[in-house]
Design a protein around this motif. Structure first.
Motif, PDB file in Angstrom:
ATOM      1  N   UNK A 148      22.172 -34.071 -16.113  1.00  0.00           N
ATOM      2  CA  UNK A 148      22.756 -32.750 -15.895  1.00  0.00           C
ATOM      3  C   UNK A 148      23.286 -32.697 -14.469  1.00  0.00           C
ATOM      4  N   UNK A 149      24.371 -31.986 -14.267  1.00  0.00           N
ATOM      5  CA  UNK A 149      24.905 -31.821 -12.921  1.00  0.00           C
ATOM      6  C   UNK A 149      23.881 -31.086 -12.052  1.00  0.00           C
ATOM      7  N   UNK A 150      23.610 -31.565 -10.833  1.00  0.00           N
ATOM      8  CA  UNK A 150      22.582 -30.940  -9.989  1.00  0.00           C
ATOM      9  C   UNK A 150      22.801 -29.451  -9.736  1.00  0.00           C
ATOM     10  N   UNK A 151      24.057 -29.051  -9.566  1.00  0.00           N
ATOM     11  CA  UNK A 151      24.335 -27.635  -9.313  1.00  0.00           C
ATOM     12  C   UNK A 151      24.025 -26.783 -10.541  1.00  0.00           C
ATOM     13  N   UNK A 152      24.363 -27.307 -11.723  1.00  0.00           N
ATOM     14  CA  UNK A 152      24.046 -26.585 -12.960  1.00  0.00           C
ATOM     15  C   UNK A 152      22.542 -26.520 -13.158  1.00  0.00           C
ATOM     16  N   UNK A 153      21.867 -27.635 -12.882  1.00  0.00           N
ATOM     17  CA  UNK A 153      20.415 -27.672 -13.024  1.00  0.00           C
ATOM     18  C   UNK A 153      19.748 -26.642 -12.115  1.00  0.00           C
ATOM     19  N   UNK A 154      20.256 -26.515 -10.909  1.00  0.00           N
ATOM     20  CA  UNK A 154      19.683 -25.566  -9.956  1.00  0.00           C
ATOM     21  C   UNK A 154      19.926 -24.122 -10.387  1.00  0.00           C
ATOM     22  N   UNK A 155      21.157 -23.830 -10.813  1.00  0.00           N
ATOM     23  CA  UNK A 155      21.500 -22.447 -11.156  1.00  0.00           C
ATOM     24  C   UNK A 155      20.793 -21.976 -12.421  1.00  0.00           C
ATOM     25  N   UNK A 156      20.548 -22.884 -13.382  1.00  0.00           N
ATOM     26  CA  UNK A 156      19.888 -22.513 -14.633  1.00  0.00           C
ATOM     27  C   UNK A 156      18.424 -22.914 -14.681  1.00  0.00           C
ATOM     28  N   UNK A 157      17.935 -23.513 -13.588  1.00  0.00           N
ATOM     29  CA  UNK A 157      16.521 -23.928 -13.479  1.00  0.00           C
ATOM     30  C   UNK A 157      16.127 -24.839 -14.640  1.00  0.00           C
ATOM     31  N   UNK A 158      16.853 -25.954 -14.737  1.00  0.00           N
ATOM     32  CA  UNK A 158      16.621 -26.935 -15.804  1.00  0.00           C
ATOM     33  C   UNK A 158      16.261 -28.280 -15.188  1.00  0.00           C
ATOM     34  N   UNK A 159      15.305 -28.946 -15.814  1.00  0.00           N
ATOM     35  CA  UNK A 159      14.891 -30.278 -15.393  1.00  0.00           C
ATOM     36  C   UNK A 159      14.972 -31.202 -16.601  1.00  0.00           C
ATOM     37  N   UNK A 160      15.497 -32.408 -16.381  1.00  0.00           N
ATOM     38  CA  UNK A 160      15.647 -33.346 -17.489  1.00  0.00           C
ATOM     39  C   UNK A 160      14.355 -34.135 -17.709  1.00  0.00           C
ATOM     40  N   UNK A 161      14.387 -34.993 -18.708  1.00  0.00           N
ATOM     41  CA  UNK A 161      13.232 -35.818 -19.059  1.00  0.00           C
ATOM     42  C   UNK A 161      12.645 -36.509 -17.830  1.00  0.00           C
ATOM     43  N   UNK A 171       8.187 -40.207 -32.387  1.00  0.00           N
ATOM     44  CA  UNK A 171       7.435 -39.153 -31.698  1.00  0.00           C
ATOM     45  C   UNK A 171       8.387 -38.260 -30.910  1.00  0.00           C
ATOM     46  N   UNK A 172       8.061 -36.968 -30.848  1.00  0.00           N
ATOM     47  CA  UNK A 172       8.873 -36.045 -30.062  1.00  0.00           C
ATOM     48  C   UNK A 172       8.793 -36.402 -28.579  1.00  0.00           C
ATOM     49  N   UNK A 173       9.927 -36.480 -27.927  1.00  0.00           N
ATOM     50  CA  UNK A 173       9.991 -36.707 -26.490  1.00  0.00           C
ATOM     51  C   UNK A 173      10.829 -35.600 -25.855  1.00  0.00           C
ATOM     52  N   UNK A 174      10.436 -35.188 -24.670  1.00  0.00           N
ATOM     53  CA  UNK A 174      11.161 -34.119 -23.993  1.00  0.00           C
ATOM     54  C   UNK A 174      12.501 -34.622 -23.473  1.00  0.00           C
ATOM     55  N   UNK A 175      13.556 -33.920 -23.851  1.00  0.00           N
ATOM     56  CA  UNK A 175      14.895 -34.225 -23.363  1.00  0.00           C
ATOM     57  C   UNK A 175      15.200 -33.391 -22.120  1.00  0.00           C
ATOM     58  N   UNK A 176      14.816 -32.117 -22.159  1.00  0.00           N
ATOM     59  CA  UNK A 176      15.047 -31.214 -21.029  1.00  0.00           C
ATOM     60  C   UNK A 176      14.126 -30.019 -21.142  1.00  0.00           C
ATOM     61  N   UNK A 177      13.899 -29.335 -20.016  1.00  0.00           N
ATOM     62  CA  UNK A 177      13.060 -28.139 -20.006  1.00  0.00           C
ATOM     63  C   UNK A 177      13.499 -27.224 -18.870  1.00  0.00           C
ATOM     64  N   UNK A 178      13.265 -25.935 -19.040  1.00  0.00           N
ATOM     65  CA  UNK A 178      13.429 -25.029 -17.908  1.00  0.00           C
ATOM     66  C   UNK A 178      12.212 -25.176 -17.001  1.00  0.00           C
ATOM     67  N   UNK A 179      12.356 -24.735 -15.768  1.00  0.00           N
ATOM     68  CA  UNK A 179      11.278 -24.925 -14.793  1.00  0.00           C
ATOM     69  C   UNK A 179      10.634 -23.616 -14.369  1.00  0.00           C
ATOM     70  N   UNK A 180      10.980 -22.520 -15.047  1.00  0.00           N
ATOM     71  CA  UNK A 180      10.370 -21.236 -14.678  1.00  0.00           C
ATOM     72  C   UNK A 180       8.873 -21.264 -14.957  1.00  0.00           C
ATOM     73  N   UNK A 181       8.119 -20.539 -14.168  1.00  0.00           N
ATOM     74  CA  UNK A 181       6.659 -20.531 -14.300  1.00  0.00           C
ATOM     75  C   UNK A 181       6.149 -19.105 -14.446  1.00  0.00           C
ATOM     76  N   UNK A 182       5.000 -18.996 -15.116  1.00  0.00           N
ATOM     77  CA  UNK A 182       4.350 -17.699 -15.257  1.00  0.00           C
ATOM     78  C   UNK A 182       5.213 -16.707 -16.011  1.00  0.00           C
ATOM     79  N   UNK A 183       5.339 -15.501 -15.447  1.00  0.00           N
ATOM     80  CA  UNK A 183       6.096 -14.443 -16.102  1.00  0.00           C
ATOM     81  C   UNK A 183       7.550 -14.394 -15.646  1.00  0.00           C
ATOM     82  N   UNK A 184       7.957 -15.305 -14.794  1.00  0.00           N
ATOM     83  CA  UNK A 184       9.326 -15.317 -14.285  1.00  0.00           C
ATOM     84  C   UNK A 184      10.298 -15.798 -15.368  1.00  0.00           C
TER      85      UNK A 184
END
Length: 231
Positions: A148-161, A171-184
């Motif tokens: 993912x483009x670093x700027x897009x990853x930062x703006x949408x809070x996404x982290x790749x595998x 087996x299921x493997x993580x391709x990508x995930x958001x990085x928000x935590x808690x109630x945010x």
């Protein structure tokens, strides 16, 4: 004559009541000098299921001119598009083969598109997994480099595998995930994530002396509510 005029006036009054008698939402007036009025808007996805599917980002090809087929079951949180991969035709060889797909069957760079336009009160992140239904052919490996483009990853809070290269299996493997935590809430938006590097695409490794034939398998993608905790 008076009777006709009276009836006519009653009809006018009745008609006016229908027009101006629509229910209205009144402002609130705490006092003679204070007023509180509402401002409302309703946001919907629209007939297309959301904004146009974006290209993967800088360094990757633009989307083809012809529309690509989208998920017809689109919702506020959705997989909008997943590439179908065809590695074409190759020869039986005595050595391992490395085939690369830099386009999917629709002419787009291999990618998966996720959108999340849920209301902020329930937008609690997501993670995307992928697995291979069955082996394509004996000993073959399908390899992806989720990016993912670093700027897009930062703006949408996404982290790749967390691994630099995904070797698909059952087996299921993580391709990508958001990085928000808690109630945010994670930021709302849409993103197309490449399945490989711009120079390599998706890789298929075929073992030496593989038998002739036509082979096929399926990739199973799942978009799951909530970020991946262990990534």
């Amino acid at each position: 004559m008076k009777k006709l005029v009276l009836i006519r006036n009653l009809l006018i009054i009745s008609f006016s009541t229908i027009i101006i008698g629509k229910p209205v939402q009144a402002a609130q007036y705490p006092s003679a000098l204070e007023g509180i009025s509402d401002v409302d808007v309703s946001m919907v996805l629209g007939a297309g299921g959301g904004p146009e599917i974006p290209a993967p980002g800088p360094g990757f090809p633009e989307l083809p001119e012809l529309p690509i087929p989208e998920n017809p079951e689109t919702g506020f949180l959705s997989l909008r598009y997943i590439s179908t991969i065809d590695f074409g035709e190759s020869f039986v060889l005595a050595n391992n083969q490395h085939l690369f797909a830099k386009q999917d069957v629709n002419g787009a760079f291999p990618m998966v598109t996720v959108q999340d336009y849920r209301n902020e009160t329930i937008r609690d992140g997501w993670h995307l997994t992928v697995k291979q239904e069955e082996e394509l052919l004996d000993g073959a490996q399908i390899k992806m480099v989720p990016s993912i483009d670093p700027d897009i990853a930062k703006s949408l809070e996404i982290k790749m595998s967390p691994v630099s290269e995904l070797i698909l299996n059952s087996s299921n493997q993580t391709f990508a995930t958001t990085t928000n935590e808690g109630t945010k809430a994670n930021p709302a938006g849409i993103v197309s994530m490449p399945m490989g590097t711009s120079s390599g695409g998706v890789e298929l490794v075929i073992p030496s002396y593989s038998a002739a034939g036509e082979y096929s398998t399926k990739l199973i993608w799942n978009l799951i509510v909530g970020p991946e905790i262990e990534i």
